[in-house]
Design a protein around this motif. Structure first.
Motif, PDB file in Angstrom:
ATOM      1  N   LEU B  89      -4.543 113.307  50.177  1.00 30.26           N
ATOM      2  CA  LEU B  89      -4.492 112.203  49.507  1.00 30.26           C
ATOM      3  C   LEU B  89      -2.991 111.687  49.955  1.00 30.26           C
ATOM      4  N   GLY B  90      -2.332 112.170  51.168  1.00 29.63           N
ATOM      5  CA  GLY B  90      -1.142 111.576  51.397  1.00 29.63           C
ATOM      6  C   GLY B  90      -0.011 112.258  51.282  1.00 29.63           C
ATOM      7  N   VAL B  91      -0.108 113.595  50.712  1.00 25.48           N
ATOM      8  CA  VAL B  91       1.066 114.513  50.311  1.00 25.48           C
ATOM      9  C   VAL B  91       1.389 114.792  51.799  1.00 25.48           C
ATOM     10  N   ILE B  92       2.853 114.510  51.820  1.00 25.68           N
ATOM     11  CA  ILE B  92       3.624 114.895  53.137  1.00 25.68           C
ATOM     12  C   ILE B  92       4.274 116.331  52.876  1.00 25.68           C
ATOM     13  N   ASP B  93       4.827 116.637  51.641  1.00 28.59           N
ATOM     14  CA  ASP B  93       5.583 117.735  51.490  1.00 28.59           C
ATOM     15  C   ASP B  93       5.501 118.227  50.188  1.00 28.59           C
ATOM     16  N   VAL B  94       5.760 119.422  49.840  1.00 26.92           N
ATOM     17  CA  VAL B  94       5.803 119.809  48.313  1.00 26.92           C
ATOM     18  C   VAL B  94       7.268 120.826  48.195  1.00 26.92           C
ATOM     19  N   ILE B  95       8.023 120.517  47.686  1.00 25.69           N
ATOM     20  CA  ILE B  95       9.326 121.370  47.591  1.00 25.69           C
ATOM     21  C   ILE B  95       9.241 121.829  46.320  1.00 25.69           C
ATOM     22  N   PRO B  96       9.950 123.314  46.431  1.00 21.96           N
ATOM     23  CA  PRO B  96       9.858 123.840  44.962  1.00 21.96           C
ATOM     24  C   PRO B  96      11.453 123.721  44.479  1.00 21.96           C
ATOM     25  N   LEU B  97      11.783 123.644  43.282  1.00 25.13           N
ATOM     26  CA  LEU B  97      13.045 123.245  42.511  1.00 25.13           C
ATOM     27  C   LEU B  97      12.932 124.236  41.395  1.00 25.13           C
ATOM     28  N   VAL B  98      14.094 125.002  41.327  1.00 26.65           N
ATOM     29  CA  VAL B  98      14.572 125.765  40.066  1.00 26.65           C
ATOM     30  C   VAL B  98      15.720 125.015  39.390  1.00 26.65           C
ATOM     31  N   LEU B  99      15.413 124.797  38.107  1.00 23.20           N
ATOM     32  CA  LEU B  99      16.572 124.438  37.413  1.00 23.20           C
ATOM     33  C   LEU B  99      17.325 125.279  36.228  1.00 23.20           C
ATOM     34  N   TYR B 100      18.290 125.484  36.450  1.00 19.46           N
ATOM     35  CA  TYR B 100      18.889 126.467  35.324  1.00 19.46           C
ATOM     36  C   TYR B 100      20.090 125.998  34.771  1.00 19.46           C
ATOM     37  N   LEU B 101      20.247 125.934  33.421  1.00 16.07           N
ATOM     38  CA  LEU B 101      21.326 125.408  32.741  1.00 16.07           C
ATOM     39  C   LEU B 101      22.209 126.689  32.055  1.00 16.07           C
ATOM     40  N   ARG B 102      23.458 126.749  32.757  1.00 15.96           N
ATOM     41  CA  ARG B 102      24.228 127.837  31.993  1.00 15.96           C
ATOM     42  C   ARG B 102      25.119 127.115  30.962  1.00 15.96           C
ATOM     43  N   GLY B 103      24.772 127.451  29.831  1.00 15.92           N
ATOM     44  CA  GLY B 103      25.519 126.778  28.704  1.00 15.92           C
ATOM     45  C   GLY B 103      26.956 127.359  28.568  1.00 15.92           C
ATOM     46  N   GLY B 104      27.920 126.547  27.833  1.00 17.34           N
ATOM     47  CA  GLY B 104      28.975 126.901  27.521  1.00 17.34           C
ATOM     48  C   GLY B 104      29.477 126.205  26.450  1.00 17.34           C
ATOM     49  N   PHE B 105      30.645 126.573  25.475  1.00 17.88           N
ATOM     50  CA  PHE B 105      30.990 126.034  24.434  1.00 17.88           C
ATOM     51  C   PHE B 105      31.362 124.517  24.473  1.00 17.88           C
ATOM     52  N   THR B 106      31.899 124.038  25.894  1.00 19.46           N
ATOM     53  CA  THR B 106      32.307 122.919  26.167  1.00 19.46           C
ATOM     54  C   THR B 106      31.590 122.248  27.411  1.00 19.46           C
ATOM     55  N   PRO B 107      31.584 120.919  27.502  1.00 13.56           N
ATOM     56  CA  PRO B 107      30.847 120.217  28.459  1.00 13.56           C
ATOM     57  C   PRO B 107      31.375 120.924  29.869  1.00 13.56           C
ATOM     58  N   ASP B 108      32.885 121.005  30.026  1.00 17.09           N
ATOM     59  CA  ASP B 108      33.321 121.637  31.292  1.00 17.09           C
ATOM     60  C   ASP B 108      32.943 123.054  31.434  1.00 17.09           C
ATOM     61  N   SER B 109      32.552 123.823  30.700  1.00 14.40           N
ATOM     62  CA  SER B 109      32.239 125.230  30.767  1.00 14.40           C
ATOM     63  C   SER B 109      30.607 125.569  31.244  1.00 14.40           C
ATOM     64  N   SER B 110      29.894 124.201  31.006  1.00 17.78           N
ATOM     65  CA  SER B 110      28.336 124.021  31.081  1.00 17.78           C
ATOM     66  C   SER B 110      28.007 123.572  32.441  1.00 17.78           C
ATOM     67  N   PHE B 111      27.052 124.436  33.184  1.00 21.91           N
ATOM     68  CA  PHE B 111      26.823 123.906  34.574  1.00 21.91           C
ATOM     69  C   PHE B 111      25.238 123.804  34.574  1.00 21.91           C
ATOM     70  N   ALA B 112      24.751 122.825  35.421  1.00 16.74           N
ATOM     71  CA  ALA B 112      23.392 122.663  35.635  1.00 16.74           C
ATOM     72  C   ALA B 112      23.040 123.098  37.032  1.00 16.74           C
ATOM     73  N   PHE B 113      22.529 124.439  37.394  1.00 20.61           N
ATOM     74  CA  PHE B 113      22.256 124.876  38.647  1.00 20.61           C
ATOM     75  C   PHE B 113      20.842 124.288  39.189  1.00 20.61           C
ATOM     76  N   GLN B 114      20.628 123.726  40.327  1.00 23.73           N
ATOM     77  CA  GLN B 114      19.556 123.588  40.853  1.00 23.73           C
ATOM     78  C   GLN B 114      19.572 124.085  42.243  1.00 23.73           C
ATOM     79  N   GLY B 115      18.295 124.785  42.337  1.00 21.20           N
ATOM     80  CA  GLY B 115      17.965 125.697  43.426  1.00 21.20           C
ATOM     81  C   GLY B 115      16.940 125.041  44.324  1.00 21.20           C
ATOM     82  N   LEU B 116      17.372 124.701  45.608  1.00 23.90           N
ATOM     83  CA  LEU B 116      16.211 124.040  46.526  1.00 23.90           C
ATOM     84  C   LEU B 116      16.338 124.859  47.740  1.00 23.90           C
TER      85      LEU B 116
END
Lengths: 246, 385
Positions: B89-116
């Motif tokens: 169908l024309g698929v060139i590549d398939v890339i896995p991605l893990v998203l993980y949110l480490r929540g905190g009490f405030t926005p500056d202590s919350s992080f969105a980890f993206q694993g590639l």
């Protein structure tokens, strides 16, 4: 129907007019069969004690209200037969009004108050400004043309109201207690002005408690308990010759 | 005549006019700010997704249910299945991605980890990707706990190269570089090697999404449909599908925000109606005189309605200006907290707000106008005698 109104152009007449108000306490007969023809060129004073029915008569003559029976006829047409739209047109072009104090539009300066009915009648801005100025000059208040009503004295307000009453060159001018809140000097000025208006050939009808106004009128109509007091019925005031219609 | 008299009337009572217009302005202003949040979110999501290079994303179920930060559920083996079916169908590549949110009490202590995967070209996923300080992730980092932090996240949380980032009691990542990219998804997130993240969250061989790259982006819908048919248990979405889902969500919040705004608008409309009605009562005698000198009922109806409409238009215009100021303040705060401008005032929002203000004026003026038109001359002119 032939009546007392059929004789003269521009004449206003009440023919056997009654007005009854229905109240919880029963019917109140404010007017009981009043007939009278109000002649052009004359000042007619309508007098009587409070509650006698004189304001009711003015309301019926001016088309503010409709009689319970009888009719009010102007120029051969019964006002009771006219729809509200035509009555408004009649008040705009053929009738003029002066009420007791505070009868000007409070937010408009004197000149615009006088020009207001002309605007309703469709005159151009130029026409109504010029004519309003001329009318204010006629009644000696042109120097107050830009003042709003609460900056005018009582006498000045009534003279501005008279100027407004003549805005569309009416045949009939009604005045309801025009001197009611005025001192003697201002009252005299207003009475003189009303006589001048009658001298133009207009019918002037003044409802008043003021004896000085009655003295200056050509005809005095005394109403008592809703009826014309026969003893004083339409007495022509000897001191004033009726001004001929022009 | 009607507008002139209405204008004179409003100018003659400046305090009352100002207070009533201020009431409308606050009601309209609060509505503008509330609704600007929706407009801002739309723009933000469109910008973010425009910064994602892949045309198709695959999740373990419908996109709406996939949820950021939940446990990755997609088996890694799915990659080979997708490649096998997608290649024709024309698929060139398939890339896995893990998203993980480490929540905190405030926005500056919350992080969105993206694993590639450590060995891919990140610019293929995030166009405009560039390292602005330190270094990027290399294939040698595959199983190391290193992280490249987006510039906005670094600024917001005051992070520097060499700082430790604690994901869990057992996993700490060391910051090796700062990166930026088109859109805000990367610059607000933290990039780590896929394998390290999988170990850290105890989810080996599972990923959150698969990002599918195809040779002809214009065929994204067609390829997505074919993959969806081949793998009915998976959620296959194009970037457009994702936007549509987000748009649906924003629309729901639009209704909620409009509902909240309606309370302020109703209060404002009642205030206008009350003010204009009081003004009609006060001017009964004057209106009687206006009728006596020849004005018809509809003239007074028009004057009172015009007063109400003028009040609302002036209040509406000032309200839109207040809305601009409110949205500006909201954006200062949101940019500081999450690095995004969440409020936006668009032309359609301005026009909608003015239309609402106009409708408010018309509706709130109807009852007082009808009242003025019904004034009986004989009764009115006798008042105050």
């Amino acid at each position: 129907m032939s009546g007392i109104s059929d004789t003269m152009s521009g004449m206003l007449a009440a023919e056997a007019v009654t007005r009854t108000y229905t109240t919880p306490a029963g019917d109140v007969h404010a007017l009981r069969g009043v007939s009278h023809a109000f002649m052009p060129g004359r000042v007619t004073a309508v007098m009587g004690p409070s509650g006698s029915g004189k304001s009711t008569l003015l309301n019926l003559l001016a088309g503010f209200d409709r009689p319970s029976s009888g009719r009010v006829v102007f120029d051969g047409v019964s006002l009771g037969d006219l729809p509200e739209r035509e009555l408004a047109g009649l008040r705009l072009r053929r009738f003029g009004f002066v009420f007791q104090s505070s009868n000007l539009i409070s937010v408009l300066p004197a000149r615009k108050n006088v020009a207001f009915p002309m605007g309703l009648a469709g005159l151009s801005l130029r026409e109504r400004t010029d004519r309003a100025q001329a009318l204010l000059e006629r009644f000696g208040v042109d120097h107050r043309a830009d003042a709003v009503p609460n900056r005018l004295s009582g006498g000045e307000r009534q003279r501005v109201a008279l100027a407004r009453a003549l805005a569309n060159d009416p045949d009939v001018v009604f005045a309801d207690e025009p001197t009611g809140n005025l001192d003697r000097s201002s009252g005299r000025e207003v009475v003189n002005a009303l006589r001048e208006v009658a001298a133009d050939g207009r019918t002037v009808i003044v409802v008043t408690h003021d004896g000085a106004v009655a003295d200056a009128a050509d005809v005095t109509l005394r109403i008592v308990d809703g009826e014309i007091d026969d003893a004083a019925d339409a007495s022509e005031t000897a001191l004033h010759e009726p001004v001929a219609s022009t | 005549m009607i507008w002139s008299l209405a204008l004179h009337s409003l100018r003659h009572r400046p305090l009352r006019t100002t207070l009533t217009a201020a009431g409308i302005a606050i009601a309209v202003g609060s509505m503008v700010v509330f609704l600007s949040l929706g407009e801002g979110l739309r723009q933000a999501f469109a910008d973010e997704l425009s910064g994602v290079g892949a045309e198709i994303q695959i999740s373990s179920g419908p996109f709406e249910a996939s949820g950021f930060g939940s446990v990755p559920e997609l088996p890694l083996s799915t990659i080979d299945d997708i490649k096998r079916v997608g290649e024709p169908l024309g698929v060139i590549d398939v890339i896995p991605l893990v998203l993980y949110l480490r929540g905190g009490f405030t926005p500056d202590s919350s992080f969105a980890f993206q694993g590639l995967p450590a060995d891919i070209d990140i610019a293929g996923v995030y166009p405009g990707y560039e390292i602005v300080a330190g270094r990027g992730i290399t294939p040698e980092d595959a199983n190391r706990n290193v992280a490249v932090v987006g510039v906005q996240a670094a600024e917001r949380s005051n992070l520097e190269i060499g700082d430790p980032l604690r994901l869990s009691p057992d996993a700490t990542f060391e910051i090796i570089g700062l990166a930026d990219a088109t859109g805000g998804l990367l610059s607000n997130g933290i990039l780590v090697p896929l394998e390290s993240l999988q170990v850290a969250i105890d989810s080996p061989d599972r990923v959150s999404f698969l990002v599918v790259d195809i040779d002809d982006p214009s065929r994204a819908d067609e390829v997505a449909d074919a993959l969806g048919e081949a793998f009915p248990e998976l959620g296959v979405q194009t970037a457009g599908d994702v936007l549509a889902v987000i748009e649906r969500g924003i629309r729901i919040t639009d209704v909620v925000r409009l509902g909240i705004s309606a309370i302020a608008l109703i209060v404002g409309a009642i205030a206008v109606a009350n003010t204009v009605l009081m003004s009609v009562f006060e001017r009964t005698r004057e209106f009687g005189v206006v009728r006596a000198v020849g004005a018809r009922p509809r003239f007074l109806f028009g004057v009172v309605l015009a007063e109400s409409v003028l009040l609302s238009i002036v209040g509406g215009l000032v309200g839109v200006l207040l809305g601009f100021a409110g949205a500006w303040i909201v954006n200062i705060v949101s940019a500081d907290l999450i690095g995004l401008d969440v409020a936006a005032i668009t032309m359609r929002l301005i026009l909608f707000s003015l239309a609402v203000a106009l409708a408010m004026g018309l509706l709130s003026g109807l009852a007082p106008s009808a009242r003025a038109a019904r004034i009986q001359i004989a009764h009115a002119v006798s008042q105050g005698n």
